[in-house]
Each structure stands twice: as structure tokens, then as C-alpha cells.
Enzyme design. Sequence first.
Site, short mmCIF file in Angstrom:
data_model
loop_
_atom_site.label_atom_id
_atom_site.label_comp_id
_atom_site.label_asym_id
_atom_site.label_seq_id
_atom_site.Cartn_x
_atom_site.Cartn_y
_atom_site.Cartn_z
N GLU A 189 0.83 -1.21 0.00
CA GLU A 189 0.00 0.00 0.00
C GLU A 189 0.87 1.26 0.00
OE1 GLU A 189 -2.41 -0.72 3.48
OE2 GLU A 189 -3.94 -1.74 2.30
N GLU A 269 -6.91 -7.74 -0.50
CA GLU A 269 -7.36 -7.76 0.90
C GLU A 269 -8.86 -7.49 0.92
OE1 GLU A 269 -5.26 -5.10 3.52
OE2 GLU A 269 -3.31 -6.02 3.12
#
Length: 656
Positions: A189, A269
Amino acid sequence: MKSPDRGLIMSLFRSGCVLLLLFGHSLGDPPSFRVDHDNDCFRKDGEEFRYISGSIHYSRIPRVYWKDRLLKMYLAGLNAIQTYVPWNYHEESPGRYTFSGDRDVEHFLQLAKDIGLLVILRPGPYVCAEWDMGGLPAWLLNKKDIVLRSSDPDYIAAVDKWMGKILPMMKPYLYQNGGPIITVQVENEYGSYFKCDYNYMRHLVKLFRSHLGDEVVLFTTDGAAVSYLKCGAMQNLYATVDFGPGGNVTAAFEAQRHAEPHGPLVNSEFYTGWLDHWGSRHSVVSSAIVAKSLNEILATGANVNLYMFIGGTNFGYWNGANSPYAAQPTSYDYDAPLTEAGDLTEKYFAIREVIRMYKNIPEGPIPPTTPKYAYGTVVVKRLQTIADALETLSTSGPVKSSYPQTFIELNQAFGYVLYRTTLPVNCTTPTPLSSPLNGVHDRAYVSVDGAAVGILERNVALTVNVTGKAGSQLDLLVENMGRINYGKDINDFKGLVSNLTLGAATLRDWTMYSLSIDEAVGQGLLSETKPSDAPRPAAPSPPAFYQGSFIIPDGIPDLPQDTFLSLPRWRKGQVWINGFNVGRYWPARGPQLTLFVPASILSTTAPNNVTVLELEEAPCSSGPCRVEFTASPILNATVQSDHEQHTRLFNKHDLL
Ligand SMILES: *[C@@H]1O[C@H](CO)[C@@H](O)[C@H](O)[C@H]1NC(C)=O
Ligand SMILES: *[C@@H]1O[C@H](CO)[C@@H](O)[C@H](O)[C@H]1NC(C)=O
Ligand SMILES: *[C@@H]1O[C@H](CO)[C@@H](O)[C@H](O)[C@H]1NC(C)=O
Ligand SMILES: *[C@@H]1O[C@H](CO)[C@@H](O)[C@H](O)[C@H]1NC(C)=O
Ligand SMILES: *[C@@H]1O[C@H](CO)[C@@H](O)[C@H](O)[C@H]1NC(C)=O
Ligand SMILES: *[C@@H]1O[C@H](CO)[C@@H](O)[C@H](O)[C@H]1NC(C)=O
């Protein structure tokens, strides 16, 4: 000359067989895994392939339970698992690597492969994961102004060394080399981090390629919005997104399409639950909403990883924290389909039913939920206070300096440090001992001449009143409650990171004691106080140890079993069982009330030792101190919070 040849042939034969058996790979063609841009899919051994994966962090599960959890994942219909490799778990001090026991990542990969699960590997270097400092080793902060997750040369040098260790170790486990790893994530991320340093990401790509070769699929994961992909996505890395249930799946994947017009859709995710913080409500996400969104994702033909499939436990000091400072509790249950203790849940079966609509799933039998045992009440006796035990606990001896030093300056990463000075003036009336906002990282238990006077807490409590004569001993036991793991504040130094003031004066002339508490507990070095020194503590008392033991009963089959430790009316502290640090407790704040105790740390042949470090006040004013082993967990108790409630969010990118 002969034996190496035979070894080679045997290993080729072995891997060929396993692949044939587990992955349907035909002998002859080498195994392959790649992105097919023309057909918007992955291709495994030439065949179109879609993964349905679940996250499991080996660092949060005792090794003896890896197989049980992986098997349950396989029997849910998953064909892959996803795991992080937390750097700080394997390199606790520079150049000292640990890959044995619970840290044996190779054994974990081998088990996954043997069971028939592919692996999506996320080796960082930064992993977030609600893990101390996002997996970065605290010793990186030896360079005070280091810019983590950037081209900072000292950071890069450490990353290069670590990756030079871990990636060659992982290489034989790549799919094309006969192993289970199909894809490898680079960073984590990165588009949510303020730096946006393209040179850093380019460096990582080169580094990963140099160790792993050109064939392996490297990818990135970012929040499902174009803004995150701006700094997260990178040429030569396949861009994937993450998002939770309840939203618009089509819209979320449109963000990925912005970065990857062609290739497989991937949600790396998909949140099955959510994390907790001390002092906030326990997160719960309904099975129905998870099942509904999972169905929508699978219907688009996308690949998915369920985060978490089993959360597990932040044993010891491994939990992370968010900013503004809010630490995560010991349990990382996550309201996932398998509980912290690996138990099957309604959510597990709901997910299994959805997956069954898209692929054949193994028949089972599914390993049952492991039995739990309530060993009952254990009386614990008061031992020394931290201050009494200093000689035992501070093996390196004290360090003196005019102004306070941080944990890292004192060469300590985790746990507790005692800061000691004296009152410079007579405080005949209550005098404020104060820290600036965020001056104490993270919580300081204050006492004067051995009597507890109050607590300072990072962003919650900035002043306590002190009375005493000039020259009285002022002690602050400072607790590192876990380093921030997300956002711009991950350079999270611990200890007294600012000067403290008493009235108008800045406190000086500190004596600081690094404390090796885990070693002292493990070696049984703590002793009882003399009865006269141990008044029954009714009011707040200085941090002290308590210890008791229990015997596993005879004549009951299948003991020892897992259990949960409850500390009713205790305030806050840390617990060890037979020297194993099972984590922090804080029932005074919640929501977690019980600590998971795996059977693997219990003994049937010797008394089991429970050691408690209570930081505030033990509940023993009306009788002996007790703790209790129960058969069921409580993670959702009503919270007595003296700091703001955190809004529960489905997207951690909104946490800042
Ligand atoms: C979901 O997003 C897509 C694409 O942005 C849009 O066309 C669709 O109307 C949305 N669906 C709902 C239910 O809002
Ligand atoms: C503190 O008070 C005592 C009398 O109680 C006095 O003798 C002493 O000088 C004072 N110390 C300081 C530092 O003011
Ligand atoms: C400290 O004492 C002063 C004066 O007695 C009082 O007004 C103040 O509320 C106290 N502060 C704390 C944090 O207890
Ligand atoms: C404490 O104050 C001294 C003197 O002003 C200063 O040199 C030092 O940097 C300060 N320490 C911290 C941690 O702020
Ligand atoms: C508990 O402590 C006692 C005394 O130190 C020791 O003899 C015993 O072996 C310990 N139990 C375990 C399971 O380590
Ligand atoms: C906590 O969870 C249990 C079990 O799911 C449930 O029965 C109970 O009502 C919950 N309590 C709170 C306070 O939410």
C-alpha cells in the site's frame, strides 16, 4: 560426484510428483505462472487460473497449529494462502537472523505446499499488518532522522541486506522452481504513504528481480481508488487493489482497471472483519455481508484474498498501533472465519458455501474446533516491584544523562524502561508533573519514593500531581505499547521522547534502566518480597510482579488443551506462562478480556507458572490475588474508555 547427482535426481523426482499430485502439472513442461493480459486472467501451467485465497500470518500462530489452520483453509475451498514476512520478527538486531521454531517460514511454506495450497508472498520490506512498526525493525531508528520507505541510503542499505537474506531463501519455493509461491508483493500500500518516492519503488523492483529472477509475477496492493494507485502502482509490477465488503465491487475494480487496463482482477485484501484498538468497541462484520460481497467478487471472475482468514494473536510485544496513537490489543481475532484460537465459525461455513458455487471444494472431514479446558482459578502471590528487582532486571546497569534518552538510544526495542530522577524542589502542595502532547511514548507509571502517584499517557493524560520533599526519588516506568504501523508516524521512538517539567522546572539528571524482564521471568529470577514489605495493595501501587502455578489434572484424556486467561478486576499489564510472553491485558479499557493460551506452552509433568506484571493495581484488597483459566474467550466487553471512540471503518486508508 555421485551423491550430489542422485540428490538432484531425487529432488526433481520428488517435486515432480508433488506437483503432479497437487497442482495437476504435467511432467515435461516446467511449471509456470504468469499474467495473461490478452485474456484478463492468470495462467498456471498454461491453463486459465483464478485464486481464492486467505490471509494467515505464521508469526501470529504457534508452529504446532500451522498445519491445523492451513488444513481448515484448504477445506474451506481456498486454493491459496497469503502471508506477510515481518522483517523485525526475523532480524531483531542487525545481522542476527532467526528462522527457527515459530519463525521457521520455510517450514510454513512447505506445509502449505504439502496440503495443496499455493502461496502469495508479501515480504515487505514494510508490511503494515497491525504489527509493530509495520514489520520494520526498530533498530532502523538508530539513525534519528531516517526516512523510512524511501531512497534514504541507510534505509536502502538495510533493506538490501535483509532482502539479500530472505529472497534467496524464498527462491526455491517459487512456483516455477517447484514450490508453492505464485506471486510476490513488493512493498505494501505504498500509495497510502506520504513519500511517493518512485526511485525507492524502482529500486525494490530491481532488487526483487535480481534475487528472484525475471519470471515471477511481482505485484503491488493499494486502496481501491485512483488516488492511491498514483504512488502505489509502478511499471513492471502488476497493480492490485484492496477493499472490504458492503461496497460497490464494480466501482472498486474500476480503480484497478485504471492502472491495469488488461489482466486479472485482484482484490488482495477483502476484509472479513476488522481490527480492534484498546478502548474502542470490538469490530464485528456480519457473515451475511461478507458472503454477499464475496459472491459479487467471484461472479466478476476476479481473484480474491480474504484478509484475514485467521487473525491469530499478537503474542509478546508484537502488536502495532494507529495514529493518533491507539494501540491494538493482544488478540488479532479480526472477527475472521477462523477465530483467534482456530475455531470454526458460522462465517467459515458461509464463505465455504459461496466458494462451493464457483469451484469444487474438498470433501473433508474438516478438522474440528480444538477442545478448550477451564483450568480454573490460580492464586498468585505478590513478588518484587520493578524497583525492588532492578538489580535482577537491569543486567546492563543504568545509563545516566542530563535529559531523557529513548529506548533505541538505550539499545532496547520492546517492553519497559525505568526512568529515575529526584524532585529538584520541595513539592509541599500538589505540583504538576507534565509532558507535552505525545511526549511520553507510550505510558508512564509514576511513583515518588516507591508510592504510586499516577499515570501519564501519550495523547491522553499529560499531567499528574506530585508531592514530596526535594531529593525524593521520582520513578517513571515507561511502557512501549507497540509502534505505529501505518501512515507518516511510523518513526515511533519509545520512552520519554520529550523533557518533563515539574512545576516550572525541566527535570534533569536521569538514571535510566533498560529492563530484561522476559529473560528474568524465563529464568525464574524474581523473588518474593518480605511480608513486611508487602502491604496488601488496595490503592494504586507501583508496578509489581505476581506469580502462581497450576497443575494439569490427571485422568482427563487429551490434556493439555488450549485455554483462555481471564484477569477479572486487574487493571493493565503483561503475562507470561512458563516464561512464554502471552501478551498484554487491559480489562480496565477493553474490549479484550481474555488472553489465548495455546496448549503447546503448557506442561503436564511440571507445575505451570503464571507470572503477571501488574502496572497499576492488583485486585487483592479483600483476599488473595487470583487469575482464572476459562474455556471461552471474551473479546467484546463493554469498554470503559477515557479517550475518544474510534469510528469503525471498513477501509484503513481512512484511518488518518
Ligand atoms: C456500481 O458502480 C458502477 C460503476 O461505477 C455503476 O455503474 C453502478 O451503478 C453502481 N451500482 C450501484 C448499485 O450503485
Ligand atoms: C525543602 O524544605 C526543607 C524544609 O522542610 C528545607 O530545609 C530545604 O532547604 C528545602 N529544599 C529546597 C530545595 O528548597
Ligand atoms: C492538581 O492539583 C490541582 C490543585 O490541587 C488541581 O486543580 C488539579 O486538578 C490537579 N490535577 C490533576 C491532574 O490531578
Ligand atoms: C531537553 O531540554 C534540553 C535543554 O533545553 C535540550 O537540549 C534537549 O534536547 C531536550 N530533550 C528533549 C528530548 O527534548
Ligand atoms: C515452574 O517453575 C518451577 C520453579 O522454578 C520449575 O521447577 C518448573 O519446572 C516450572 N514449570 C515449567 C513448566 O517450566
Ligand atoms: C459478545 O459476543 C458474544 C458472543 O458472540 C455475544 O453473545 C455477546 O452479546 C457480545 N457482547 C457484547 C457486549 O457485544
